[in-house]
Design a protein around this motif. Structure first.
Motif, PDB file in Angstrom:
ATOM      1  N   LYS A 155       0.842  -1.191   0.000  1.00 12.25           N
ATOM      2  CA  LYS A 155       0.000   0.000   0.000  1.00 12.25           C
ATOM      3  C   LYS A 155       0.879   1.244   0.000  1.00 12.25           C
ATOM      4  O   LYS A 155       2.104   1.147   0.066  1.00 12.25           O
ATOM      5  CB  LYS A 155      -0.928  -0.011   1.220  1.00 12.25           C
ATOM      6  CG  LYS A 155      -0.228   0.024   2.565  1.00 12.25           C
ATOM      7  CD  LYS A 155      -1.197  -0.166   3.723  1.00 12.25           C
ATOM      8  CE  LYS A 155      -2.208   0.938   3.868  1.00 12.25           C
ATOM      9  NZ  LYS A 155      -3.114   0.787   5.008  1.00 12.25           N
ATOM     10  N   LEU A 156       0.237   2.399  -0.039  1.00 12.07           N
ATOM     11  CA  LEU A 156       0.934   3.680  -0.066  1.00 12.07           C
ATOM     12  C   LEU A 156       0.610   4.486   1.187  1.00 12.07           C
ATOM     13  O   LEU A 156      -0.394   4.223   1.859  1.00 12.07           O
ATOM     14  CB  LEU A 156       0.524   4.483  -1.316  1.00 12.07           C
ATOM     15  CG  LEU A 156       0.811   3.824  -2.672  1.00 12.07           C
ATOM     16  CD1 LEU A 156       0.151   4.624  -3.795  1.00 12.07           C
ATOM     17  CD2 LEU A 156       2.304   3.700  -2.908  1.00 12.07           C
ATOM     18  N   HIS A 159      -2.915   5.876   1.467  1.00 14.31           N
ATOM     19  CA  HIS A 159      -4.074   5.011   1.694  1.00 14.31           C
ATOM     20  C   HIS A 159      -4.633   5.226   3.103  1.00 14.31           C
ATOM     21  O   HIS A 159      -3.899   5.561   4.034  1.00 14.31           O
ATOM     22  CB  HIS A 159      -3.691   3.532   1.544  1.00 14.31           C
ATOM     23  CG  HIS A 159      -3.695   3.067   0.131  1.00 14.31           C
ATOM     24  ND1 HIS A 159      -2.558   2.712  -0.540  1.00 14.31           N
ATOM     25  CD2 HIS A 159      -4.708   2.895  -0.746  1.00 14.31           C
ATOM     26  CE1 HIS A 159      -2.851   2.330  -1.774  1.00 14.31           C
ATOM     27  NE2 HIS A 159      -4.160   2.427  -1.926  1.00 14.31           N
ATOM     28  N   VAL A 165      -3.462  -1.703  -1.850  1.00 13.54           N
ATOM     29  CA  VAL A 165      -3.540  -2.123  -3.249  1.00 13.54           C
ATOM     30  C   VAL A 165      -3.662  -3.645  -3.315  1.00 13.54           C
ATOM     31  O   VAL A 165      -4.390  -4.192  -4.135  1.00 13.54           O
ATOM     32  CB  VAL A 165      -2.284  -1.655  -4.018  1.00 13.54           C
ATOM     33  CG1 VAL A 165      -2.327  -2.144  -5.458  1.00 13.54           C
ATOM     34  CG2 VAL A 165      -2.174  -0.131  -3.986  1.00 13.54           C
ATOM     35  N   GLU A 498       2.919  -2.273 -13.478  1.00 15.49           N
ATOM     36  CA  GLU A 498       2.369  -1.043 -12.905  1.00 15.49           C
ATOM     37  C   GLU A 498       2.695  -0.930 -11.416  1.00 15.49           C
ATOM     38  O   GLU A 498       3.055   0.147 -10.925  1.00 15.49           O
ATOM     39  CB  GLU A 498       0.853  -1.009 -13.122  1.00 15.49           C
ATOM     40  CG  GLU A 498       0.458  -0.843 -14.589  1.00 15.49           C
ATOM     41  CD  GLU A 498      -1.043  -0.910 -14.791  1.00 15.49           C
ATOM     42  OE1 GLU A 498      -1.744  -1.324 -13.838  1.00 15.49           O
ATOM     43  OE2 GLU A 498      -1.510  -0.565 -15.898  1.00 15.49           O
ATOM     44  N   LEU A 499       2.586  -2.031 -10.679  1.00 15.96           N
ATOM     45  CA  LEU A 499       2.854  -1.992  -9.248  1.00 15.96           C
ATOM     46  C   LEU A 499       4.332  -1.774  -8.959  1.00 15.96           C
ATOM     47  O   LEU A 499       4.701  -1.171  -7.948  1.00 15.96           O
ATOM     48  CB  LEU A 499       2.372  -3.288  -8.585  1.00 15.96           C
ATOM     49  CG  LEU A 499       0.855  -3.486  -8.556  1.00 15.96           C
ATOM     50  CD1 LEU A 499       0.509  -4.855  -7.995  1.00 15.96           C
ATOM     51  CD2 LEU A 499       0.170  -2.401  -7.749  1.00 15.96           C
ATOM     52  N   SER A 500       5.188  -2.253  -9.858  1.00 18.00           N
ATOM     53  CA  SER A 500       6.624  -2.040  -9.696  1.00 18.00           C
ATOM     54  C   SER A 500       6.957  -0.555  -9.693  1.00 18.00           C
ATOM     55  O   SER A 500       7.886  -0.109  -9.013  1.00 18.00           O
ATOM     56  CB  SER A 500       7.382  -2.750 -10.819  1.00 18.00           C
ATOM     57  OG  SER A 500       8.765  -2.521 -10.714  1.00 18.00           O
ATOM     58  N   ILE A 501       6.190   0.227 -10.418  1.00 20.88           N
ATOM     59  CA  ILE A 501       6.390   1.681 -10.482  1.00 20.88           C
ATOM     60  C   ILE A 501       5.639   2.385  -9.363  1.00 20.88           C
ATOM     61  O   ILE A 501       6.138   3.322  -8.740  1.00 20.88           O
ATOM     62  CB  ILE A 501       5.918   2.208 -11.849  1.00 20.88           C
ATOM     63  CG1 ILE A 501       6.751   1.570 -12.977  1.00 20.88           C
ATOM     64  CG2 ILE A 501       5.999   3.732 -11.901  1.00 20.88           C
ATOM     65  CD1 ILE A 501       6.205   1.856 -14.360  1.00 20.88           C
ATOM     66  N   GLN A 502       4.449   1.913  -9.068  1.00 22.09           N
ATOM     67  CA  GLN A 502       3.543   2.608  -8.145  1.00 22.09           C
ATOM     68  C   GLN A 502       3.924   2.446  -6.683  1.00 22.09           C
ATOM     69  O   GLN A 502       3.857   3.410  -5.906  1.00 22.09           O
ATOM     70  CB  GLN A 502       2.119   2.095  -8.369  1.00 22.09           C
ATOM     71  CG  GLN A 502       1.070   2.686  -7.441  1.00 22.09           C
ATOM     72  CD  GLN A 502      -0.291   2.028  -7.627  1.00 22.09           C
ATOM     73  OE1 GLN A 502      -0.441   1.095  -8.414  1.00 22.09           O
ATOM     74  NE2 GLN A 502      -1.276   2.503  -6.894  1.00 22.09           N
ATOM     75  N   LEU A 503       4.333   1.233  -6.266  1.00 24.42           N
ATOM     76  CA  LEU A 503       4.516   0.941  -4.850  1.00 24.42           C
ATOM     77  C   LEU A 503       5.898   1.358  -4.348  1.00 24.42           C
ATOM     78  O   LEU A 503       6.851   1.435  -5.110  1.00 24.42           O
ATOM     79  CB  LEU A 503       4.300  -0.550  -4.590  1.00 24.42           C
ATOM     80  CG  LEU A 503       2.874  -1.057  -4.855  1.00 24.42           C
ATOM     81  CD1 LEU A 503       2.809  -2.574  -4.688  1.00 24.42           C
ATOM     82  CD2 LEU A 503       1.877  -0.382  -3.922  1.00 24.42           C
TER      83      LEU A 503
END
Length: 521
Positions: A155-156, A159, A165, A498-503
């Motif tokens: 998660k971020l 959140h 996520v 996408e998660l590799s970039i986002q998290l």
């Protein structure tokens, strides 16, 4: 007295089992603002908690939220980190220089196999038409294994508390967790706390517990008693005579040696999964907390001496282990013939204990507490019917947990005496043998997991079964929605990128959480 109201609930024993149960009951009966039911917990000042059970399941998020505990506060107070599953190392066969095997049991899947089962497609190497490289079963069905490999959090910081996520649980310091629960239960929820030793348990003419006597001669009377006294089982076992049903002939591990390991430096990333590495006569757990690692060797004393078991653990840890102390824990594997008898119920290790391979202990405390809150009657006249329901349900949970853990050993191809003995037919339940025999020829079906109270769903069984499978079966007629399967696998691969970039990096997020916290619910 018949039809007597249950107003005084007495819990004997603290730790995670005692304080989690006390908090749930106090919340259920609104003890802080209502005098109708009083929850009292008696905790010995002389008996420390075992304090090595550091893994939870995602159910803990709901538990903490329902109790009104802030996730940010909980994590900071308990040195907690995020757990997204377990990585099993060397469970299939002994490692060598050229080949080592591992697989993941994750908490998230792109699609629930009960809705669409990807396993037949993986078994037929369908993914080779979708991916340039062979995919493990976990990488076919979830992006979470890739997230763990990259050391990313689920998660971020933006959140809300308990949102994420990806699905997640926690690693935590069990001693600090019990302290947090004690504080919340007494100061916020209205639990009465007594620090003393129970020296006598008095029964009435019909075998119910009437009162317990403390070492200062004080009597604590109650209408209902909860035994959280650990392996001793002071109330249900010693006083009420409920027998212990030994399962050591099926689950062979009976010892654990634990060592707490400091990080080399404060920038070292923190694993966001439990690491479980097979050994000659058991396995080693490795759990990353914020301030240290918790490690331990679970093994069979019939196959390995205590000294050699400790030596293997220290070898796994490395040179730093020479400066660290070890803690020996003797485990009694099995369960009480009844978990609830008359006006007493056992929860936690006093009820049953199965080795910590899949971190089921705290979950089963949660499950027992939830059911007790639902079933505990208003008067003692309805105790018998509640007892019957509780005992049946909890027995099924424990037996299914036994089977799931046993499956890890049964699928292994390691060759030492311990692993061979684990595969002897007499150590395997009929229910597990029947499942594995069917799954050699047919994919798992959602109808084999027909209870909403299954401790391990189809998803979990598939992660382990196909994680360790190295023989592929063409399930034929089950391979008929190729386009849908292809779409799901491509979606999973996209999510990985996408998660590799986002998290965020796991440690980096934890540092922010400890300082700033998440958004409040």
């Amino acid at each position: 007295m018949r039809n007597k109201k249950i107003q005084r609930i007495v819990i004997v024993g603290g730790g995670t089992a005692g304080w989690l149960t006390a908090a749930k009951l106090a919340k259920r009966f609104n003890c802080r603002y209502s005098q109708s039911v009083q929850v009292t917990l008696i905790e010995s000042p002389d008996i420390p908690t075992i304090g090595v059970g550091e893994g939870t399941w995602p159910t803990m998020r709901k538990t903490l939220m329902e109790l009104g505990v802030s996730e940010s506060l909980f994590m900071a107070k308990c040195s907690a980190t995020f757990k997204q599953g377990t990585r099993f190392n060397d469970w299939l066969h002994e490692p060598n220089e050229k080949k080592r095997h591992h697989y993941y049991h994750m908490f998230s899947s792109t699609v629930d196999p009960a809705d669409f089962n990807l396993a037949p497609y993986w078994c037929k190497h369908f993914v080779e038409s979708v991916s340039d490289t062979p995919l493990t079963y976990a990488d076919m069905v979830t992006a979470q294994a890739a997230v763990c490999r990259e050391g990313l959090a689920p998660k971020l910081i933006t959140h809300r508390e308990y949102d994420g996520v990806l699905n997640y649980a926690y690693h935590l310091d069990a001693g600090k967790f019990a302290e947090l629960l004690q504080s919340h239960a007494t100061e916020v929820l209205g639990v009465v706390h007594i620090r003393s030793n129970v020296t006598q348990v008095a029964l009435n003419d019909v075998g119910d517990i009437r009162h317990v006597k403390l070492n200062d001669e004080q009597r604590i009377e109650g209408d209902f008693f909860i035994d959280c006294s650990g392996f001793r089982c002071l109330l249900l076992g010693e006083a009420m005579g409920i027998e212990f049903m030994d399962m050591s002939n099926q689950l062979l591990t009976d010892r654990a040696i634990a060592i707490q390991v400091p990080y080399e430096d404060e920038t070292q990333n923190i694993a966001c999964q439990t690491n479980s590495t097979a050994q000659t006569a058991g396995w080693i757990w490795d759990i990353g907390l914020y301030n240290r690692r918790g490690t331990g060797h679970v093994y069979s004393s019939h196959h390995l001496s205590d000294d050699l078991a400790e030596e293997q653990l220290r070898s796994y840890i490395g040179d730093v282990s020479a400066e660290l102390s070890a803690k020996m824990i003797k485990m009694r594997i099995g369960y009480r013939e009844k978990f609830w008898h008359k006006n007493c119920v056992a929860i936690g290790m006093s009820a049953a204990f199965i080795e910590p391979l899949e971190a089921s202990a705290i979950f089963l405390i949660e499950a027992a507490g939830n059911m007790l809150c639902e079933l505990i009657p208003e008067t003692n006249e309805q105790l018998k019917s509640a007892e019957t329901i509780f005992n049946h349900s909890m027995l099924q949970r424990w037996l299914k947990t036994r089977d799931f853990i046993k499956m890890h050993y049964l699928l292994s191809r390691r060759s030492s005496d311990f692993w061979r003995d684990n595969q002897s037919p007499e150590t395997v339940s009929d229910s597990l043998q029947a499942k594995l025999e069917r799954w050699r020829y047919e994919p798992m079906s959602k109808y084999e997991f027909d209870s909403v109270f299954e401790p391990f769903p189809q998803e979990s069984y598939q992660y382990v079964f196909y994680g360790m499978l190295n023989e592929y079966t063409d399930f034929g007629t089950h391979y008929f929605e190729q386009q849908k399967a292809r779409s799901i696998v491509l979606r999973t691969q996209t999510a990985q990128k996408e998660l590799s970039i986002q998290l965020m990096n796991h440690r980096d997020l934890l540092t922010k959480v400890y300082h700033y916290g998440f958004q409040k619910i």
